[in-house]
Design an enzyme around this catalytic site. Sequence first.
Site, short mmCIF file in Angstrom:
data_model
loop_
_atom_site.label_atom_id
_atom_site.label_comp_id
_atom_site.label_asym_id
_atom_site.label_seq_id
_atom_site.Cartn_x
_atom_site.Cartn_y
_atom_site.Cartn_z
N HIS A 136 0.86 -1.18 0.00
CA HIS A 136 0.00 0.00 0.00
C HIS A 136 0.90 1.24 0.00
CE1 HIS A 136 -4.19 1.55 1.19
NE2 HIS A 136 -3.47 2.60 0.83
N LEU A 137 0.90 1.93 -1.11
CA LEU A 137 1.71 3.13 -1.31
C LEU A 137 1.50 4.13 -0.18
CD1 LEU A 137 3.24 4.84 -3.69
CD2 LEU A 137 1.02 5.93 -3.80
N HIS A 138 2.57 4.77 0.25
CA HIS A 138 2.47 5.85 1.22
C HIS A 138 3.66 6.79 1.06
CE1 HIS A 138 4.36 2.33 3.07
NE2 HIS A 138 5.10 3.16 3.79
N GLN A 139 3.36 8.08 1.09
CA GLN A 139 4.35 9.15 0.95
C GLN A 139 4.77 9.59 2.35
OE1 GLN A 139 5.52 11.13 -1.76
NE2 GLN A 139 6.60 12.47 -0.38
#
Length: 180
Positions: A136-139
């Site tokens: 799950h992409l996260h910045q």
Amino acid sequence: METAAGRPGVPDGFDRLWTPHRMAYIGGENKPPDAGAGEGCPFCRVPAGDDAEGLVVARGRSAYVVLNLYPYNTGHLLVCPHRHVADYTDLTEEETHEVAALTRTAMRVLRAVARPAGFNLGMNQGEVAGAGIAAHLHQHVVPRWLGDANFLPIVGRSRALPELLADTRERLAAAWPTEG
């Protein structure tokens, strides 16, 4: 002359900072067992709950901002799309724009509340690139201050955080601009 080396509990000239709470991170607690969305993914689970309990600072239509449970510094935020997606190139245009807009707002709010001297921004794409939750992409939005990289992380393998996560979340959420 006898030394204390190898004898547990005997002073040896080094001060030690014990951080047993870090074992949850080291052991992979809360890390999803697979790449699936839903209950197994904390970034899918968090926005379904209470903001204060989940440490959610702000919500958008397609993304949200949450405090990192294992922060590098006080105020370490994550900007996550609501949709379970791993790769930045798979974001929709709306998601891409909102992740960027929320990142910009996060920086502005952190500047107003905590007055950092700078920021580290980044996405770790894939486990080999250092993503703790690669599915799950996260910045990352990490506020930085002069001298924040002191001896503790290097020698003590610890970070000194002067404020509880719940208190940080409350201050940042209160300073977050509202639409309209």
